[in-house]
Enzyme design. Structure first.
Site, PDB file in Angstrom:
ATOM      1  CG  HIS A   4      -1.899  -1.167   1.183  1.00  9.21           C
ATOM      2  ND1 HIS A   4      -2.507  -1.655   2.324  1.00  9.21           N
ATOM      3  CD2 HIS A   4      -2.349  -1.937   0.156  1.00  9.21           C
ATOM      4  CE1 HIS A   4      -3.279  -2.674   2.002  1.00  9.21           C
ATOM      5  NE2 HIS A   4      -3.197  -2.867   0.698  1.00  9.21           N
ATOM      6  CB  CYS A  12       3.210  16.132  -8.182  1.00 11.94           C
ATOM      7  SG  CYS A  12       2.221  17.275  -9.202  1.00 11.94           S
ATOM      8  CB  SER A  32      -8.605  -8.608  10.200  1.00 14.12           C
ATOM      9  OG  SER A  32      -8.716  -7.519   9.281  1.00 14.12           O
ATOM     10  CG  ASN A  82      -4.910 -11.338  13.577  1.00 15.10           C
ATOM     11  OD1 ASN A  82      -4.332 -10.268  13.404  1.00 15.10           O
ATOM     12  ND2 ASN A  82      -6.228 -11.427  13.662  1.00 15.10           N
TER      13      ASN A  82
END
Length: 300
Positions: A139, A147, A240, A264
């Site tokens: 990500h 820009c 998750s 987790n």
């Protein structure tokens, strides 16, 4: 980042429940002993011990309003004002955060040759600060700004200086922060907030992260997919997996017959795909694991 968890119904997992953390670490150590080259996927839970809040609760539900959507940021000046005002207040927490035991343990496991590739959904850069090499940031990175008009890249720290100069009324503001450097800020004078512009062309600036409603760049997905194919097993840490960008790798691993383990606390979207799940804090579990796998190194 394509969000597709609104109507997910999580079935009962087939993996054996672990009665205590010690039993889970034993099983995880056995898993890693058998599968020496891991494809590791991490999520927000890895950075919680660094003071960066996660997105979801133990049931996988949002603990706050969803982050800004890409289309809203692109099309609405007011949405951009809101984003940058909140980021101005929230980003310093991410910039000052330090790696925790989970980041350190993964870096040491990587240095020992036990991690084939580390892929993260996080944008905080803490894996790299801890010493992990060749990390794929699915990500993107919150430390960079791009820009959208001329493609020029800017350091987020430089943009923060500009924001503080142009918006002194918010210089001392404080608000609860979240995993992406956002802050829970509601400000009545948002109409006068000055959004930063590109110093090269005056164009629209966007943090170099994948917003919700935006796709992960193909080259990152392909690189991660190739790393998955070269691995012996997959390890999910602190995610998750409600967002498809990470969940897809569990689907691919399961389709290929590759075993998947997870660390987790709480439910995940891929619980039915795991052969092992350890419900313990990420740092605690990984430090214990690394101490066994690389016993000559001391973990704190």
């Amino acid at each position: 980042m394509t969000e597709s968890s609104a109507s997910i119904r999580l079935p009962e997992p087939p993996f054996p429940e672990r009665a205590c953390a010690a039993a889970g670490i034993d099983a995880l150590s056995e898993f890693v002993a058998v599968h020496e080259r891991l494809f590791v996927l991490t999520g927000a839970g890895v950075s919680v011990a660094s003071g960066i809040p996660g997105y979801r609760d133990l049931n996988g539900d949002w603990m706050r309003a969803q982050p800004i959507q890409w289309q809203a940021f692109r099309d609405s000046e007011q949405a951009r004002r809101r984003y940058w005002a909140r980021s101005m207040v929230g980003w310093p927490m991410l910039a000052q955060a330090q790696p925790n035991a989970a980041h350190g343990a993964l870096a040491r496991l990587g240095a020992a040759g036990r991690v084939g590739r580390l892929v993260t959904q996080n944008v905080d850069g803490l894996h790299q600060r801890a010493g992990s090499a060749d990390v794929i940031e699915l990500h993107g990175s919150i430390d960079d700004v791009v820009c959208l008009d001329c493609g020029a890249r800017h350091a987020r720290a430089a943009i923060q200086t500009l924001l503080l100069h142009d918006n002194p009324a918010l210089a001392d503001a404080s608000a609860a922060v979240s995993a992406d450097g956002d802050a829970h800020l509601e400000w009545d004078a948002l109409d006068v907030f000055r959004v930063p512009a590109c110093s090269h062309c005056g164009g629209m600036l966007k943090p170099d992260v994948v917003f919700f409603g935006e796709n992960v760049p193909r080259e990152r997905v392909e690189a991660a997919g190739q790393a998955l194919e070269a691995a012996d097993a997959m390890l999910v840490v602190g995610s998750s997996l409600m967002v498809f960008s990470g969940y897809r790798f569990c689907m691919w691993a399961a389709k290929a017959g590759m075993p998947i383990a997870a660390i987790n606390i709480g439910v995940t979207r891929a619980d039915t795909l795991f052969s092992l799940k350890v419900q313990a804090p990420c740092g605690e579990a990984l430090a214990a694991l690394a101490a066994r796998v690389v016993p000559s190194v001391s973990y704190r």
